[in-house]
Design an enzyme around this catalytic site. Structure first.
Site, PDB file in Angstrom:
ATOM      1  N   HIS A  18      14.864  -8.221  53.044  1.00 11.93           N
ATOM      2  CA  HIS A  18      14.250  -7.809  52.608  1.00 11.93           C
ATOM      3  C   HIS A  18      13.480  -7.484  50.976  1.00 11.93           C
ATOM      4  CE1 HIS A  18       9.376  -6.010  54.088  1.00 11.93           C
ATOM      5  NE2 HIS A  18      10.043  -6.049  52.593  1.00 11.93           N
ATOM      6  N   HIS A  20      11.428  -9.288  47.315  1.00 14.54           N
ATOM      7  CA  HIS A  20      10.920 -10.276  46.916  1.00 14.54           C
ATOM      8  C   HIS A  20      11.581  -9.996  45.212  1.00 14.54           C
ATOM      9  CE1 HIS A  20       7.703  -9.006  50.124  1.00 14.54           C
ATOM     10  NE2 HIS A  20       8.638  -8.196  49.905  1.00 14.54           N
ATOM     11  N   HIS A 198       5.881  -9.863  57.611  1.00 16.88           N
ATOM     12  CA  HIS A 198       4.913  -8.430  57.183  1.00 16.88           C
ATOM     13  C   HIS A 198       3.695  -8.351  58.853  1.00 16.88           C
ATOM     14  CE1 HIS A 198       7.243  -8.757  53.088  1.00 16.88           C
ATOM     15  NE2 HIS A 198       6.961  -7.520  52.579  1.00 16.88           N
ATOM     16  N   GLU A 201       2.999  -2.480  58.269  1.00 19.97           N
ATOM     17  CA  GLU A 201       3.229  -1.525  57.076  1.00 19.97           C
ATOM     18  C   GLU A 201       2.415   0.156  57.285  1.00 19.97           C
ATOM     19  OE1 GLU A 201       3.674  -3.585  53.441  1.00 19.97           O
ATOM     20  OE2 GLU A 201       5.069  -1.610  52.195  1.00 19.97           O
ATOM     21  N   ASP A 279      13.015  -4.130  48.986  1.00 21.08           N
ATOM     22  CA  ASP A 279      11.688  -4.643  49.346  1.00 21.08           C
ATOM     23  C   ASP A 279      10.990  -4.795  47.278  1.00 21.08           C
ATOM     24  OD1 ASP A 279       8.839  -5.392  50.787  1.00 21.08           O
ATOM     25  OD2 ASP A 279       7.835  -2.993  50.516  1.00 21.08           O
ATOM     26  N   ASP A 280      11.000  -3.894  46.949  1.00 17.13           N
ATOM     27  CA  ASP A 280      10.614  -4.338  45.530  1.00 17.13           C
ATOM     28  C   ASP A 280      11.771  -3.199  45.015  1.00 17.13           C
ATOM     29  OD1 ASP A 280       8.568  -5.851  45.487  1.00 17.13           O
ATOM     30  OD2 ASP A 280       7.408  -5.018  47.097  1.00 17.13           O
TER      31      ASP A 280
HETATM   32  N1  HPA Z   1       4.154  -5.188  51.209  1.00 14.96           N
HETATM   33  C1  HPA Z   1       3.073  -6.745  51.423  1.00 14.96           C
HETATM   34  N2  HPA Z   1       3.072  -7.423  50.393  1.00 14.96           N
HETATM   35  C2  HPA Z   1       4.824  -6.928  49.711  1.00 14.96           C
HETATM   36  C3  HPA Z   1       5.016  -6.354  49.671  1.00 14.96           C
HETATM   37  C4  HPA Z   1       4.544  -4.999  50.455  1.00 14.96           C
HETATM   38  O1  HPA Z   1       5.879  -4.273  50.938  1.00 14.96           O
HETATM   39  N3  HPA Z   1       6.225  -6.136  48.120  1.00 14.96           N
HETATM   40  C5  HPA Z   1       5.833  -7.371  47.452  1.00 14.96           C
HETATM   41  N4  HPA Z   1       4.296  -7.972  48.115  1.00 14.96           N
HETATM   42 ZN    ZN Z   2       8.231  -6.787  51.657  1.00 16.88          ZN
END
Ligand code: HPA
Ligand code: ZN
Length: 339
Positions: A18, A20, A198, A201, A279-280
């Site tokens: 996971h 991006h 996703h 969250e 994630d990011d």
């Molecule tokens: N959630 C939803 N969209 C996203 C995320 C995330 O954590 N990171 C990059 N786009």
């Molecule tokens: Zn994500």
């Protein structure tokens, strides 16, 4: 936490599922690309930009994340972005990675779909040659846009089936349930793409049900809100549907107020197929090892817990059974030498 456990976390081979790629854009590279491409950034310095990494929710992050991505224009930019991530992943002993990209963020600015895909893929190929990292690429649809736009994006991807293994769903979750994308996921599946989304969250457990039952996804990204729904937990366990959890993301986006409250350990104890991911990483304070280290510290995880998490990362991947076996052997060898 003991030095021994830290060492174990750093040195055990792992998969990341996971990530991006646009969220791995470090401020230094963002400023360099802005200068090269003549794109204006509204922050005057790296420090000023980083001071804005102070999010109260997913949307506040996304606003900055999409603005940051404006500096990416050429195939070379996507190559450099991906290569920078792979170097970080390699330092963390990531031996397999499945990365997301958001084509719609770029095609609306006039960037060619081919430039994005070819830049990323060329870096992934070089990453395999130079760092022995295996990888897959997953294309995400932006859920704040309509299904028609997602369909058009899927059209583009049809010419690149050899490079894109699957499709996913990301961006603003609340108000954009999986049910909005039933047709495009059905078509993607018919075309042979694997599927993830996703869900859970910021959105409720009901969105996880929808992702499973309406989109038929093979993995849920995040899925932490599943913990609110006992019946859902039973179903996820029964079907062994993986949840790609991102602890530092959840902390920074205030999905949890403290890592000590993070549900990861409870999820593990319920035998959910959970994994740890970044994630990011550029925006959330760390790459995959930092996620393992901080969550292990907050939740008192043991070597046995970490071993389950890294084994889950390969089990949950889109690798073939034969490839998985090869990685399990690598993990077991490392585990024995690190005990
Ligand atoms: N959630 C939803 N969209 C996203 C995320 C995330 O954590 N990171 C990059 N786009
Ligand atoms: Zn994500």
């Amino acid at each position: 936490m003991t030095e021994e456990l830290k060492r174990y976390i750093r040195l055990i081979p792992k998969a990341e599922l996971h990530l991006h790629i646009e969220g791995s854009l470090e401020p230094e590279l963002m400023f360099a690309m802005a200068k090269k491409n003549g794109v204006k950034i509204k922050y005057n310095s790296i420090e000023e930009l980083q001071a804005a990494y102070n999010f109260n929710n997913l949307q506040e992050f996304l606003n900055l994340y999409y603005t940051g991505a404006d500096v990416l224009l050429t195939e070379e930019d996507f190559y450099d972005l991906t290569m920078a991530y792979l170097k970080k992943a390699h330092e963390d002993n990531v031996v397999h990675t499945e990365i997301f990209f958001d084509p719609q963020t770029h095609t609306v600015r006039g960037v060619k779909f081919e430039s994005i895909v070819n830049g990323i893929i060329r870096a992934l190929e070089d990453g395999e040659k130079e760092m022995n990292i295996s990888s897959h690429l997953i294309m995400c649809f932006l859920r704040h846009l309509d299904e028609k736009s997602a369909m058009k994006t899927l059209d583009y991807a049809l010419d690149h089936k050899d490079k894109i293994i699957g499709v996913g769903l990301d961006s603003s979750e609340l108000g954009n349930p999986p049910s909005k994308f039933t047709n495009v996921f059905e078509r993607a599946q018919k075309e042979g793409f694997l599927t993830v989304a996703h869900a859970g969250e910021e959105g409720p457990a009901a969105y996880v049900w929808e992702a499973m039952d309406l989109l038929n996804v093979m993995r849920i990204d995040h899925g932490v809100r599943s913990i609110d729904d006992k019946k859902l937990i039973d179903e996820l366990v029964k079907r062994q549907i993986p949840l790609t959890v991102c602890p530092l993301s959840n902390l920074r986006l205030k999905v949890v107020s403290d890592l000590k409250d993070h549900p990861l350990k409870r999820m593990l104890d319920k035998n959910l197929m959970v994994t740890v991911n970044s994630d990011d990483p550029s925006y959330f304070g760390g790459y995959v090892n930092q996620n393992y280290l901080e969550v292990a510290h907050a939740l008192n995880l043991t070597k046995d817990d970490i071993l389950i998490l890294v084994k889950n990362s390969f089990t949950s991947s889109f690798l073939s059974e034969k490839e998985k076996k090869r990685f399990f052997d690598k993990v077991e060898l490392a585990d024995r030498s690190l005990r």
